[in-house]
Design an enzyme around this catalytic site. Structure first.
Site, PDB file in Angstrom:
ATOM      1  N   SER A 143      37.469  -7.402 -18.499  1.00 51.49           N
ATOM      2  CA  SER A 143      38.778  -7.523 -17.843  1.00 51.49           C
ATOM      3  C   SER A 143      38.759  -6.715 -16.558  1.00 51.49           C
ATOM      4  CB  SER A 143      39.888  -6.992 -18.753  1.00 51.49           C
ATOM      5  OG  SER A 143      41.143  -6.974 -18.091  1.00 51.49           O
ATOM      6  N   TYR A 156      44.451  -0.384 -23.668  1.00 54.64           N
ATOM      7  CA  TYR A 156      43.796  -1.685 -23.459  1.00 54.64           C
ATOM      8  C   TYR A 156      42.649  -1.537 -22.468  1.00 54.64           C
ATOM      9  CZ  TYR A 156      43.139  -6.506 -21.854  1.00 54.64           C
ATOM     10  OH  TYR A 156      42.600  -7.720 -21.513  1.00 54.64           O
TER      11      TYR A 156
END
Length: 246
Positions: A143, A156
């Protein structure tokens, strides 16, 4: 479409929607034999039907990446049905976004189990096959979170940065025998917000996706590009984001 991946056996986790689904469709169209894993079996069956009706080769199984044995079963299925495994794409992921001081410990544990341990379990399942045959390719979908740190994404991003570190370490340790690639998508139009518990964050992510997100097919193209390179060429790291994303 040119079938540049003809005969390659490729396992994909989190294959029932989003990036996993788009990647399965593209790789099968290019001639790969895809081995799909996810929890939503009805989605996998539908995707398999689409691939096979278009002339592709596909098998699937129910697989939860938080269960190490499920990843082993997916790799074993590939080897039993197709005789080998050439690539594993560790794609499954989840995001529970909130401020750290909100103490969503359950959400933290879920992200660690799926985003981090799920990738490690995929590596652990595939690596013995790759080392035995002297070749293989691990593709970890990471990501852009963690490249740019922002509030509400701390844990996250932490899981994604852990995978980024593991990916680079493994790449160096493999010394060319096993290729290792990290793919870091930015905002992509997927179902990821659906699983978010924080309603404010869910709505914010959905709004951003609707405004600027790119398609899962764009990430699938990047994954295919990395896999298609000659055996002596390794794409170590790719960042793919909307051109307007900060």
């Amino acid at each position: 479409m040119e079938r540049t991946l003809e005969g390659k056996v490729i396992a994909i986790t989190g294959a029932s929607s989003g990036i996993g689904e788009a990647t399965a469709l593209l790789l099968a169209e290019k001639g790969a034999k895809v081995v799909l894993g996810a929890r939503r079996t009805e989605r996998l069956q539908s995707l398999s039907d689409r691939i096979e009706s278009a002339g592709g080769s596909c098998i699937w199984l129910e697989a939860d990446v938080t269960q190490r044995n499920d990843l082993q079963k997916q790799v074993d299925l590939a080897c039993e049905r197709f005789g080998t495994l050439d690539v594993i794409i560790n794609n499954a992921g989840v995001g529970q976004l909130s401020r750290i001081d909100e103490l969503d410990v359950e959400g933290w544990e879920q992200m660690i189990d799926v985003n981090l341990k799920g990738v490690l379990y995929g590596i652990a399942a595939a690596m013995p096959v790759f080392l035995k045959q002297g070749s293989g390719h691990i593709v970890n979908v990471i990501s852009t979170s963690g490249i740019k740190i922002v509030p509400t994404q701390g844990v996250y991003a932490g899981t994604k940065n852990a995978v980024r570190t593991i990916t680079e370490a493994l790449r160096q340790e493999s010394a060319g025998q096993v290729r290792v690639t990290g793919i870091s998508p930015g905002f992509v139009l997927t179902e990821m917000p659906n699983a978010m518990k924080n309603a404010t964050m869910k709505n914010a992510i959905r709004d951003t996706m609707e405004s600027i997100a790119i398609s899962p097919q764009a990430i699938a193209q990047a994954i295919a590009f990395a896999i298609e390179q000659p055996a002596d060429v390794e794409i170590g790291d790719l960042v793919i984001r909307p051109s307007v994303q900060n």
